[in-house]
Structure formats: structure tokens, C-alpha cells
Design a protein around this motif. Sequence first.
Motif, PDB file in Angstrom:
ATOM      1  N   MET A  16       0.851  -1.192   0.000  1.00 48.28           N
ATOM      2  CA  MET A  16       0.000   0.000   0.000  1.00 48.28           C
ATOM      3  C   MET A  16       0.885   1.239   0.000  1.00 48.28           C
ATOM      4  O   MET A  16       1.923   1.285   0.656  1.00 48.28           O
ATOM      5  CB  MET A  16      -0.922   0.006   1.227  1.00 48.28           C
ATOM      6  N   GLN A  17       0.445   2.224  -0.742  1.00 51.29           N
ATOM      7  CA  GLN A  17       1.234   3.441  -0.889  1.00 51.29           C
ATOM      8  C   GLN A  17       0.633   4.541  -0.011  1.00 51.29           C
ATOM      9  O   GLN A  17      -0.583   4.759  -0.023  1.00 51.29           O
ATOM     10  CB  GLN A  17       1.232   3.874  -2.361  1.00 51.29           C
ATOM     11  N   PHE A  18       1.501   5.228   0.753  1.00 49.68           N
ATOM     12  CA  PHE A  18       1.045   6.268   1.672  1.00 49.68           C
ATOM     13  C   PHE A  18       1.760   7.574   1.373  1.00 49.68           C
ATOM     14  O   PHE A  18       2.952   7.589   1.068  1.00 49.68           O
ATOM     15  CB  PHE A  18       1.317   5.873   3.126  1.00 49.68           C
ATOM     16  N   GLU A  19       1.010   8.648   1.499  1.00 45.78           N
ATOM     17  CA  GLU A  19       1.600   9.979   1.435  1.00 45.78           C
ATOM     18  C   GLU A  19       1.781  10.443   2.878  1.00 45.78           C
ATOM     19  O   GLU A  19       0.810  10.517   3.637  1.00 45.78           O
ATOM     20  CB  GLU A  19       0.652  10.921   0.686  1.00 45.78           C
ATOM     21  N   MET A  20       3.011  10.734   3.269  1.00 40.63           N
ATOM     22  CA  MET A  20       3.306  11.072   4.665  1.00 40.63           C
ATOM     23  C   MET A  20       3.594  12.571   4.786  1.00 40.63           C
ATOM     24  O   MET A  20       4.319  13.138   3.968  1.00 40.63           O
ATOM     25  CB  MET A  20       4.510  10.273   5.158  1.00 40.63           C
ATOM     26  N   VAL A  21       3.049  13.176   5.845  1.00 40.62           N
ATOM     27  CA  VAL A  21       3.313  14.584   6.144  1.00 40.62           C
ATOM     28  C   VAL A  21       3.819  14.656   7.580  1.00 40.62           C
ATOM     29  O   VAL A  21       3.164  14.153   8.503  1.00 40.62           O
ATOM     30  CB  VAL A  21       2.037  15.444   5.997  1.00 40.62           C
ATOM     31  N   ALA A  22       4.994  15.244   7.780  1.00 43.12           N
ATOM     32  CA  ALA A  22       5.593  15.348   9.111  1.00 43.12           C
ATOM     33  C   ALA A  22       5.635  16.812   9.538  1.00 43.12           C
ATOM     34  O   ALA A  22       6.101  17.665   8.783  1.00 43.12           O
ATOM     35  CB  ALA A  22       6.996  14.757   9.100  1.00 43.12           C
ATOM     36  N   SER A  23       5.129  17.097  10.742  1.00 39.34           N
ATOM     37  CA  SER A  23       5.142  18.465  11.281  1.00 39.34           C
ATOM     38  C   SER A  23       5.900  18.459  12.605  1.00 39.34           C
ATOM     39  O   SER A  23       5.600  17.644  13.474  1.00 39.34           O
ATOM     40  CB  SER A  23       3.714  18.963  11.521  1.00 39.34           C
ATOM     41  N   PRO A  24       6.881  19.352  12.776  1.00 37.56           N
ATOM     42  CA  PRO A  24       7.659  19.359  14.032  1.00 37.56           C
ATOM     43  C   PRO A  24       6.828  19.887  15.198  1.00 37.56           C
ATOM     44  O   PRO A  24       6.022  20.805  15.040  1.00 37.56           O
ATOM     45  CB  PRO A  24       8.818  20.302  13.697  1.00 37.56           C
ATOM     46  N   LEU A  25       7.005  19.285  16.361  1.00 34.19           N
ATOM     47  CA  LEU A  25       6.357  19.748  17.602  1.00 34.19           C
ATOM     48  C   LEU A  25       7.470  20.017  18.601  1.00 34.19           C
ATOM     49  O   LEU A  25       8.077  19.082  19.119  1.00 34.19           O
ATOM     50  CB  LEU A  25       5.404  18.679  18.154  1.00 34.19           C
ATOM     51  N   LYS A  26       7.768  21.288  18.850  1.00 36.12           N
ATOM     52  CA  LYS A  26       8.883  21.629  19.735  1.00 36.12           C
ATOM     53  C   LYS A  26       8.370  22.443  20.913  1.00 36.12           C
ATOM     54  O   LYS A  26       7.656  23.425  20.739  1.00 36.12           O
ATOM     55  CB  LYS A  26       9.952  22.400  18.968  1.00 36.12           C
ATOM     56  N   ASN A  27       8.731  22.005  22.099  1.00 40.43           N
ATOM     57  CA  ASN A  27       8.336  22.680  23.334  1.00 40.43           C
ATOM     58  C   ASN A  27       9.525  22.624  24.289  1.00 40.43           C
ATOM     59  O   ASN A  27      10.025  21.528  24.591  1.00 40.43           O
ATOM     60  CB  ASN A  27       7.114  21.977  23.937  1.00 40.43           C
TER      61      ASN A  27
END
Length: 406
Positions: free
Chosen positions: A127-138
Motif C-alpha cells: 500500500m502506498q502512503f503519502e506522509m506529512v511530518a510536522s515538528p512539535l517543539k516545546n
Amino acid sequence: MEATPSPTLYDLIGIEHSKLGYFEELRQKIEELKGSNTESENRRREIGAILDGITDVMMVLDEDLKIISVNHVFHDLFGKGNPIGQYCYSYFRQSDEPCEECPAFRSLKENVVSKETAIFRIAGRNMQFEMVASPLKNPQWPKHRVLIFKRDVTMEKEYQAKYYQAEKMATIGVLATGVAHEVNNPLAAISGYAEGIQRRLATIETHVPESLAEDFRDYTETIIKECRRCRDIVRTLLHFGHPVSSQFCVVDVNNMVRETLKILHYHLKRKTGIIVDTQLYYGLPHIEGDEPQLKQVLLNLLTNAVDAMDAHKQKGVISVRTSPLGLDKVLIEVEDTGCGIPSANRDKLFDPFFTTKPVGKGIGIGLSTCYNIVKEHQGDISVDSEIGRGSRFIVTLPLKPERNHG
């Protein structure tokens, strides 16, 4: 010893008054806490409803790529054990190292939203997936985190591949029609004049040497034979590329193999180091299928075999075999002695747009199209391969697929 003074009425009233004030303040605090708790609970439910409404896989990783939390879609899709605390590359790939295509690293390093497409094998299916990564910095967290969304784009890619293939086939059909008209007319003239020479030869052969007359007979027979072969090739191209003829009918698999090889005859002839070995089972039962589409499968497998030979030693053997399988299936095998396929790529071979060919040599829809066509015939396609020794593609087709013929 001085006696302790007895409490006065004022003292008693003051104490009770203080107690009442304390309890009143306590009651107000409790009410405020209840209100805050209710508000927090409502907010939690609201956020939970939003998260439940997200149809993509969602997970939060720490900067070491350990899974911290996931949504219910993750469990619905992957559903194997508890992922919390596991490294994502270990959970998805059973690997000890992070995946090269992972967008999480780039997202954390550059502090930007990063996108990437990747293939995962789930329940025996790629299966093919489109991945989106967003940084979470605290700054209060011991480690940075990254939020990953994975969207299943498998069906979208499959339809895209079908569109490209349909477009290509339509173009071939238009070209073939034009070629047929342009080529058939001069072929008819050449063939007609050759037949005319044959007819007149009987009247002049008594006036010329026998050897000369024999040469004329051989030459004209060769011209007529080659003209017929050219007409067959043009007819095959028309039949191959024309979408109107695309419907299930009785298919002679052996004849289909011969016609497909005829299409590739010129291409194979240029490859002087390649030998084509054909082993067609005599008496092979006919099947029901879409002949142009099955020819397309064979054509793709054969051209891939030629490419594999080119990438190896530019010589070797391509074997095409047919045989029955039990009482209700037939086998078509295309085997080459080319470069072979790395084991890491075998699971991805039938995925749309996966290719190891250089740019300009293919966009990776040939084998995915083969896979879809064979599946539409309720058949199966598989591959055995060994690096440096070659590959063998095996297509299994039922004699009578159960389907609605419309």
C-alpha cells in the motif's frame, strides 16, 4: 496555678463564623473546580471527536522516532500489538535503522513541514502512503516531537496508472490505424504485382533458363510471403491497440503468444545476443479472457526481459512457456537470464510508478498494469528471481473466470 478562663459567648460565635466562612469559600472552590472539570471534559471530548474524524493514520514520535501516541485509524489499519514505545522503523519495516525516505528527520532538522511518499506492506498487500511530518517543539519537553500523518493513496495511484495506460493504448490505437492505412495500400500493390509475375512466369519459363525461372519463383514467393507477414503484423497492432475489441472472448493462449512475439520480432531481431526459446504446450485448452489486455501483459513481461538482458550481458535466453495447471487453469511463464531483481525490490514490483529503470526508460506502470489485468481475470502473477541469474514471471489464468460479462 492560674485557672484557664472559660470561653465567652463572643468567642464561640467568632469561631463558628470563621468556620462558616471557611466552608463557604471551600464550597465556592469546589464549584469552580467542577466547572473547570466540566469545561476540560467538554474540551477533551471535542478534541477527541475531531481526532476520531480524521481518516488518516496519525502518530506522534519523539526525536528518536519512538512512537508516543497513535489514533484509532492506526489500530484499525495496522492492528498488530501495542505500538507505544516502539521505534517506528522497527514496527513498520522490522528494521534496525530508520528508513531513508522518512520525512521526520528533515522536519525536525529544518523545523518545517515535510512530505514524502512511501510503500508499506500490510496484510500481504503493498500500500502506498503519502506522509506529512510536522515538528512539535516545546522547551518544557525533554525531547522534541514530530506529528506524522499517513494518507492511503494506493487506489489513487492505481487509477492514475490505469489512466496513463489507457492514454498510451489510445495513442497506440490511433497510430496503428494510421500505419495500417499507409502500409496496407503499398503492401497490396507489391503483393499483387508479385502474383502477376508468378502468373506470367508460366508463359515465359520455356524461353529462359530453368535456374532463372526457379529464381523468379522463389523471389516472388518470398515477396508474397513477406507481404502477408507484414499484413499480419499490422492487423495484430490494430487488434492490440483498439479499445473497441477489449472484451472477454475465447482466447487461444498459444496463438496469443505467437502473435505477441510477432509484434516484438523486429525489436528482438536487433538484439543479436538474445535467443528466444518458445515451448508451447500442444493441446493447451483455450481460456476466456480479454485477448488484447493479455497480450499487453505478455508484451510488458517480454520487454522487461529484454531490458534485463541489456542491463546484464546483452545476451542470453528468453524462454516463453505455456502449460496446463490442473483441470481449470493454464500457466504462462516468461523467463530470462538477465540481471535479476534484488530481494528488496520484489515486494514493490507490482506497485504503480515503481521502477528501477533510468529516467526516460519507463515510469513504472508496466508491471502494475500486468498485475491489475491478471487480477481482473481472477488469475495470479508472481516472480522468482536471483541476482545475476535472471527472473521468471509466472502468470496463472483460470479457463473460465467467474465474472459479469455485462
